[in-house]
Design an enzyme around this catalytic site. Sequence first.
Site, PDB file in Angstrom:
ATOM      1  N   TYR A 102     -13.964  18.776 -16.222  1.00  0.00           N
ATOM      2  CA  TYR A 102     -14.456  17.398 -16.254  1.00  0.00           C
ATOM      3  C   TYR A 102     -15.587  17.248 -15.218  1.00  0.00           C
ATOM      4  CZ  TYR A 102     -14.301  12.328 -15.633  1.00  0.00           C
ATOM      5  OH  TYR A 102     -14.623  10.999 -15.544  1.00  0.00           O
ATOM      6  N   ASP A 148      -4.993  20.376 -14.780  1.00  0.00           N
ATOM      7  CA  ASP A 148      -5.309  19.038 -15.273  1.00  0.00           C
ATOM      8  C   ASP A 148      -4.761  18.947 -16.701  1.00  0.00           C
ATOM      9  OD1 ASP A 148      -6.531  16.784 -16.449  1.00  0.00           O
ATOM     10  OD2 ASP A 148      -8.249  16.909 -15.105  1.00  0.00           O
ATOM     11  N   ARG A 152       0.849  -1.211   0.000  1.00  0.00           N
ATOM     12  CA  ARG A 152       0.000   0.000   0.000  1.00  0.00           C
ATOM     13  C   ARG A 152       0.876   1.249   0.000  1.00  0.00           C
ATOM     14  NH1 ARG A 152      -1.906   1.356   4.773  1.00  0.00           N
ATOM     15  NH2 ARG A 152      -2.889  -0.636   5.248  1.00  0.00           N
ATOM     16  N   LYS A 171      -6.341   7.808 -19.632  1.00  0.00           N
ATOM     17  CA  LYS A 171      -6.555   8.311 -20.983  1.00  0.00           C
ATOM     18  C   LYS A 171      -5.295   8.104 -21.824  1.00  0.00           C
ATOM     19  CE  LYS A 171     -10.349   9.330 -18.888  1.00  0.00           C
ATOM     20  NZ  LYS A 171     -10.719  10.630 -18.352  1.00  0.00           N
TER      21      LYS A 171
HETATM   22  C1  PLP Z   1     -11.254  11.097 -17.127  1.00  0.00           C
HETATM   23  C2  PLP Z   1     -10.813  12.389 -16.594  1.00  0.00           C
HETATM   24  C3  PLP Z   1     -10.608  12.583 -15.226  1.00  0.00           C
HETATM   25  C4  PLP Z   1     -10.888  11.469 -14.225  1.00  0.00           C
HETATM   26  O1  PLP Z   1      -9.986  10.423 -14.346  1.00  0.00           O
HETATM   27  P1  PLP Z   1     -10.344   8.875 -14.022  1.00  0.00           P
HETATM   28  O2  PLP Z   1      -9.090   8.182 -14.371  1.00  0.00           O
HETATM   29  O3  PLP Z   1     -11.518   8.512 -14.860  1.00  0.00           O
HETATM   30  O4  PLP Z   1     -10.667   8.820 -12.565  1.00  0.00           O
HETATM   31  C5  PLP Z   1     -10.154  13.817 -14.799  1.00  0.00           C
HETATM   32  N1  PLP Z   1      -9.919  14.822 -15.663  1.00  0.00           N
HETATM   33  C6  PLP Z   1     -10.098  14.674 -16.991  1.00  0.00           C
HETATM   34  C7  PLP Z   1      -9.811  15.809 -17.900  1.00  0.00           C
HETATM   35  C8  PLP Z   1     -10.561  13.467 -17.494  1.00  0.00           C
HETATM   36  O5  PLP Z   1     -10.761  13.332 -18.809  1.00  0.00           O
END
Ligand code: PLP
Length: 376
Positions: free
Chosen positions: A98, A169, A46, A194
């Site tokens: 998001y 982000d 962990r 992504k």
């Molecule tokens: C998908 C996404 C998130 C969240 O990420 P997860 O891996 O699905 O928890 C946050 N910010 C953006 C821009 C995203 O496309």
Amino acid sequence: MKLDTICVHGARDKNNHTGSLAVPIYQSATYAHPAVGQSTGYDYARVQNPTREALEGLVAAMERGREALAFSCGMAAMDAVLALFGPGDHIICADDLYGGSVRLLASLERRMGISVDYLDANDRETLQGALRPETRAVFIETPSNPMMKVTDIRAVRETIGPAVKLIVDNTFLTPIFQRPLELGADMSLHSGTKYLAGHNDTLAGFVVTNDAGDAELLRHATKTVGSGLTPFDSFLVIRGLKTLPLRMAKSQENALALAEFLGRHHRVAKVFYPGLIDHPGREISLRQSSGFGAMISFEVDSEDTAKKVLEKVGLILYAESLGGVETLITYPLIQTHADVPVETRESLGINGRLLRLSVGVEALEDLLADLAQALD
Ligand SMILES: *Cc1c(COP(=O)(O)O)cnc(C)c1O
């Protein structure tokens, strides 16, 4: 080393004496100690495991940051970052985020006594005016999801001064095209689900920072609640990152061609892609990023057309998520952005006619043919 080389060679397993090229999946929950009070550097998975550690070193090098932390998904990364703030703190957010981030921020407002304001972060006067003595952070996405608004990271830093944390982000562009820390951000956040992982087969999340104190607080989160990435998922992301520069280049090339095709189509009213000549964020993009990415939003002529497109696409898959090798189409209104308040959605342009494409690496001709038949 150049970024392309770092992606291929940058994951180092410092424990490996076998010559294995791939960083192994250290599938062990716990680690034996050599003597009382001594540790190999690993105690309990962990806290840290060697596969995750190698991945974190790689992502830090890619973002040119001091430290990266790998989480079980992007939202877990975001949750750990927001846990740095507490009652009475004020956070300013760009108004186009998001949907999951908006949902998490709303729950913090309710449960934690944190206040959140949403605004257009490119409007310097509004941003300046929203700053309060208790403002601790500004959180933006650029380009934003789904309206592809581009925010000038350096300008935001100048406006908010050094004391307020700037969190970006960076999911849409990845360090291949944009490195927020070099532009003045304190933290770069990722949904590694992504582009970084890139194959729609795992979830992951990252925070990269130059601040040792913040990194330590974030480590506390993974250590305490177990939100760190597992060895197997870390392995998948390391594998994905090797081809990230190739995937970004090919998806972007496809995206530009699809955006131009959509711009000419009689059923399409608007196209939002920073690579198009008339996109309002193009100038800023050219200054702060080395690419426009492969996300496109577009508005069709009616809600009926939008629904038909979603049902008629064949090769292109109607599915949530983005950034994988497969081209996906989503309906932000009822999928990613269902939790965004109606008034915000309306004012941003997230309506029943808006569709979002995550362009993958297939042959352009096949993508064009599929989109054309779905629109017609
Ligand atoms: C998908 C996404 C998130 C969240 O990420 P997860 O891996 O699905 O928890 C946050 N910010 C953006 C821009 C995203 O496309």
